[in-house]
Write an enzyme that holds these catalytic residues in place. Structure first.
Site, PDB file in Angstrom:
ATOM      1  N   GLU A  50       0.810  -1.221   0.000  1.00 40.14           N
ATOM      2  CA  GLU A  50       0.000   0.000   0.000  1.00 40.14           C
ATOM      3  C   GLU A  50       0.844   1.273   0.000  1.00 40.14           C
ATOM      4  OE1 GLU A  50      -2.657  -3.278   1.228  1.00 40.14           O
ATOM      5  OE2 GLU A  50      -0.623  -2.652   1.828  1.00 40.14           O
ATOM      6  N   HIS A  97     -11.308  -5.764   8.867  1.00 37.66           N
ATOM      7  CA  HIS A  97     -11.996  -5.534   7.603  1.00 37.66           C
ATOM      8  C   HIS A  97     -13.289  -4.744   7.799  1.00 37.66           C
ATOM      9  CE1 HIS A  97      -9.455  -9.042   6.805  1.00 37.66           C
ATOM     10  NE2 HIS A  97      -9.505  -8.730   5.520  1.00 37.66           N
TER      11      HIS A  97
END
Length: 668
Positions: free
Chosen positions: A407, A474
């Site tokens: 990322e 998540h």
């Protein structure tokens, strides 16, 4: 450093086919940064400058690499690469003004040293975190590759910087994508005081290239001809055959990390040995001995450079300090963006939230041929939520790019694309994973325009939210990590129509935008959505319901929670305000509603403490206190991570407590 201490002291210069003029030019280019440094060290002792990072002894690397590049090719130096800036012929008074925090510098007094970039000279300076520089170079090179420009991008790091994860992420990205990046490691023996033996455990840093499938070379960083010749040869090859190359330049840092650090931790014999390998003195003697340079010429060059330095220093030093201008400071946080409304078509079709987002991305891809979408599994697979399904067939793999799992490197790459004139949309597979890309978002993207006037045309899509039993990693709604960072825009829609129009504007906007998409709403919320391209303004809240008794302020899933509760209590007359964007915040709509109703409850999915509801509450107290008939009420989720079990998740969410708090406030 044992491998260096055994090397021969005498530098072996091989002029090859280079003319006398070329050889002398390289000498002059090295001489200028050395003489500037000598001046700066005097000024430092006199207290006329505050800090200095010396590159004495390393001039051959900066000068040799930059001389091998074309002027329209980007170079990304570090704070010990003064020779890059002087070889690019950046006016000295502007450099001196930058170091002194003057307006004629490149950052309007907002940053110091070499923490700046300049498009005019295709030179992009680093931030103190060092590592992201590598990813930025990848993005610039990707832009060149997509346009088939046949250009090289060179980026510098020290041996200490190679320990950072960003370095490894960037090498992997460049290798997988075949990017024409020249990774230049200046191995100067020490990262501040930490010697190389405590930084890495391989014999040579160039050996790391093998692990990434990258060609690598070791170059004597004190030999200007060797540096220039090898880099020049490699650059010519890379322009014809785009690929990354890793170079390790063996050299030594003769002075402290910065002058205040000193060099007491370095053995005296090591300093003495490397002093004999000084790149300028050795090269000068070579030129003198071969009748390429005369003592008279050398003295003339020195006097001319010293005059240039002194006159430019005087010009910069005589410049007044930066005037404090509040409007300018606030106005430069974001790049200018004039929103032009593109109205929606009267033709509509029913879409889910997820379809509206996909629709908007597709429309923007057709509208902006310089737009690149990047993310994990977004190409043939279409992303874990299938939002980009079919995009590869429509737009090609060059613009719909699967990324490695990195990322931080990809956010930096997006910034590099923006620097090189492209637009980037990055999909975080889940908003939770943005923590791995936090540094370049808050330190590169957010500060870019404020620091040196460079827009950061990057949108980061953030699938977020609870209610789907996805657990602690998540399910977060982590918008508050970013709403407090000046320079970022935050969008968080609740309805398909808004999602499509706001995403279009986010992509139009040259500023960095984090676009939050609630996963639980993806396939549960439907709406008639206009066909074709349209946009909606950022910073404008929507009044979902209109009433007089109380104001409810929320966004994302919170809006639907509120609607569900209000269906059970039709007797409550409510202004339901959907913020839609959290930065910029529609304070006018907020204050207008509260001044009308006198009561307000703010609902967020995020845990309560430190969330945006707290800031909105403070704004209301400061601006609407006399209109309030009751205390401002905030409702959020528990001060725990988000649990996986359905019952635990329901207990966690603020939805569970909202009805009771709303009724209590109505009855207050």
């Amino acid at each position: 450093m044992e491998h260096i201490s055994k090397e021969k002291i005498q530098l072996d210069f091989n002029r090859q086919e280079y003319s006398n003029d070329q050889l002398v030019s390289l000498y002059q280019k090295m001489l200028k940064p050395r003489l500037i440094e000598e001046k700066m060290l005097v000024l430092l002792r006199q207290g006329k400058i505050s800090k200095w990072f010396s590159g004495i002894g390393q001039e051959a690397i900066s000068v040799g690499v930059t001389s091998a590049l074309n002027e329209d090719e980007y170079v990304l130096p570090m704070h010990r690469n003064l020779g890059v800036f002087t070889t690019r012929n950046i006016p000295l008074y502007r450099l001196f003004a930058q170091w002194q925090g003057k307006l004629s510098g490149f950052t309007k007094g907002r940053d110091r040293s070499f923490h700046f970039g300049t498009q005019e000279y295709k030179t992009i300076g680093m931030i103190s975190h060092l590592g992201p520089q590598m990813g930025v170079a990848c993005g610039i090179a990707l832009g060149n590759l997509l346009r088939e420009d046949k250009k090289v991008t060179a980026v510098f790091t020290g041996e200490g910087g190679t320990s950072e994860g960003d370095f490894h992420e960037a090498l992997n990205i460049a290798s997988v994508w075949g990017l024409p990046v020249l990774f230049c490691i200046e191995n100067n023996g020490y990262g501040l005081s930490t010697p190389t033996k405590e930084q890495y455990n391989c014999e040579n840093l160039a050996d790391r290239g093998k692990g990434y499938g990258i060609e690598s070379h070791i170059i004597d960083g004190n030999n200007i001809i060797e540096v220039f010749d090898q880099v020049n040869t490699l650059c010519k090859s890379m322009r014809l055959n785009p690929r990354p190359i890793l170079l390790e330049f063996k050299t030594f840092r003769m002075r402290g990390h910065e002058e205040a650090s000193g060099t007491k931790y370095v053995p005296n014999e090591l300093i003495a040995e490397w002093a004999l390998k000084d790149p300028i003195e050795n090269y000068k003697n070579y030129l003198l001995n071969n009748d390429i340079l005369s003592e008279k010429n050398d003295q003339e060059y020195r006097e001319k450079i010293k005059k240039e330095i002194d006159s430019n220093w005087e010009k910069a030093n005589n410049e007044t300090t930066v005037d404090v201008d509040l409007d300018r400071e606030l106005g430069d946080v974001f790049s200018p963006f004039e929103y032009y409304n593109i109205p929606a078509s009267n033709q509509t079709h029913e879409l889910r939230l997820i379809d509206a987002i996909s629709d908007s991305l597709g429309e923007s891809m057709m509208r902006f041929d310089n737009l690149v979408i990047m993310g994990q599994d977004i190409a043939e697979y279409g992303g874990v939520f299938k939002i980009t399904e079919g995009f590869v067939k429509q737009f090609g793999k060059q613009r719909i790019r699967n990324t490695p799992i990195c990322e931080s490197g990809i956010v930096s790459t997006g910034y590099g694309l923006a620097i090189n004139g492209s637009k980037a949309v990055i999909e975080m597979q889940f908003a939770d994973f943005v923590s791995s890309g936090f540094n370049p978002i808050v330190n590169l993207l957010a500060k870019s325009n404020y620091r040196w006037g460079q827009s950061a045309d990057v949108v980061i899509r953030m699938p977020c939210g609870a209610g789907v039993g996805a657990g602690p990693f998540h399910s977060q709604t982590n918008e508050a990590w970013f709403t407090k960072t000046p320079g970022l825009k935050i969008v968080y829609p609740a309805f398909p129509v808004d999602a499509k129009g706001l995403l279009a504007t986010a992509i139009e906007d040259p500023n960095p935008v984090l676009f939050f998409e609630h996963k639980a709403l993806y396939r549960t919320i439907r709406q008639e959505v206009p066909k074709g391209y349209y946009n909606l303004p950022l910073g404008k809240a929507a009044l979902v319901k209109k009433g007089d008794d109380i104001t409810i302020i929320s966004y994302g899933a919170g809006i639907h929670w509120a609607l569900e509760i209000l269906d059970k209590h039709p007797q409550i007359s409510v202004d339901l305000l959907d913020l839609r964007t959290l930065q910029p915040l529609d304070e006018t709509a907020i204050f207008g509603s509260i001044n009308k109703t006198g009561k307000v409850i703010i609902l967020q999915e995020d845990s309560l403490f430190g969330g945006i509801a707290s800031d909105i509450s403070a704004l209301i107290m400061e601006n609407c206190f006399t209109s309030l008939d009751a205390p401002v009420k905030r409702v959020g989720s528990l001060e725990t991570p988000i649990p996986f079990d359905k019952n635990l998740e329901e207990q966690y969410l603020g939805k569970r407590r909202f009805e009771e708090e709303l009724l209590n406030l109505v009855a207050y």
